[in-house]
Design an enzyme around this catalytic site. Sequence first.
Site, PDB file in Angstrom:
ATOM      1  N   TRP A   1       0.836  -1.215   0.000  1.00 33.29           N
ATOM      2  CA  TRP A   1       0.000   0.000   0.000  1.00 33.29           C
ATOM      3  C   TRP A   1       0.857   1.245   0.000  1.00 33.29           C
ATOM      4  O   TRP A   1       0.567   2.207  -0.709  1.00 33.29           O
ATOM      5  CB  TRP A   1      -0.979  -0.012   1.176  1.00 33.29           C
TER       6      TRP A   1
ATOM      7  N   ASP B   1      -1.795   6.626   6.299  1.00 34.10           N
ATOM      8  CA  ASP B   1      -2.814   5.666   5.862  1.00 34.10           C
ATOM      9  C   ASP B   1      -3.067   4.722   7.031  1.00 34.10           C
ATOM     10  O   ASP B   1      -2.237   3.878   7.347  1.00 34.10           O
ATOM     11  CB  ASP B   1      -2.285   4.898   4.635  1.00 34.10           C
TER      12      ASP B   1
ATOM     13  N   LYS C   1     -12.095  -1.905   6.801  1.00 38.01           N
ATOM     14  CA  LYS C   1     -11.237  -2.735   7.635  1.00 38.01           C
ATOM     15  C   LYS C   1     -11.640  -2.650   9.107  1.00 38.01           C
ATOM     16  O   LYS C   1     -11.513  -3.615   9.824  1.00 38.01           O
ATOM     17  CB  LYS C   1      -9.767  -2.338   7.495  1.00 38.01           C
TER      18      LYS C   1
END
Length: 355
Positions: A100, A168, A192
Amino acid sequence: MKKHNFSAGPCILPQEVFNEASQAILNFNNSGLSIIEISHRSKDFVNVMEEASSLALELLGLEGKGYKALFLQGGASTQFLMAAYNLLQSKAGYINTGSWSSKAIKEAKLFGEVIEIASSKDANFNYIPKGINVPSDLDYIHCTSNNTIFGTQIKDFSFADSAPLVCDMSSDIFSRQLDFSKFSLIYAGAQKNMGPAGTTLVVIKEDILGKVNRQIPSMLDYSIHASKDSMFNTPPVFAVYTSMLTLRWLKKNGGIETIEELNEKKAKLIYSEIDVNPLFKGFAVEEDRSNMNATFTLVNEDLKETFDSMCKEAGMNGVNGHRSVGGYRASMYNAMTIDSVAALVEVMDELERKA
Ligand SMILES: *Cc1c(COP(=O)(O)O)cnc(C)c1O
């Protein structure tokens, strides 16, 4: 029967949230209408958006500190470019701790100079770089607090004292206490730890905006979304509503402080099994292990079929690892009970007894 859901995302949410959300699909607030058919400008929905935003700030301890919580679309992946679009004037520093982070770096390069101030790519991202040297001329530093795929988590953010910190937090937001006021921009895809896919929480310190001198398209401009309270265009009403229910649930159950204790217990339980059971080995280095995603492999791959079918038999879902790591990954987000983790540990034990 309800399964033990270890899926990495979309993933488990509290059962009571599923119940309330499904009720609202049929009849929202006894209005005789579904949550997904009412106007997003109706008072009922505006209240939802307001409650969701203020709960997010309250739970993070950021109320009254110059932050705004937004519910946007396009996933965390859109934030990779939006953060840079809005904040990168000349140079930004990125910490590369996994897939990511790498994707965030790729997008940011479209907008200015991007330097990797640290990376753990040399060991397939199984650790978090330490002792990071941060140049003094950065517009911001970007990091990924929890690496969902590799199962590592940043515990110490002290590298970020010299530039605004962008993070993030998709896979560990609301899971542990941090000094969130150290962060200038936090973003997290809902799916999530907060809600269904379809919305992204963006928590932004308003004084970092307006510093780049490029034109920003409206839909990608944080200032516009902030000035319209996430209602510049039609928000993803069901995803925002369900996220609000999860945040209510979290607050009612003691907030981040309480959930963090539970998350630590769950993580201890699985990691001690990984360490004690000779059939398994952990992927991430011990000090950097994630409390959300535990990654591990079988020492002897020949046992894969047996272990997989035992997991299936015991009602486990989503324990298979990501293709870039292999093996297994048990994701233990806030809504996962310790009983589910214990059930997985029991299967691992049983494999040892059998093998
Ligand atoms: C899942 C995930 C993403 C991608 O989120 P999308 O909402 O699918 O764009 C980004 N970063 C992290 C850390 C993730 O876990």
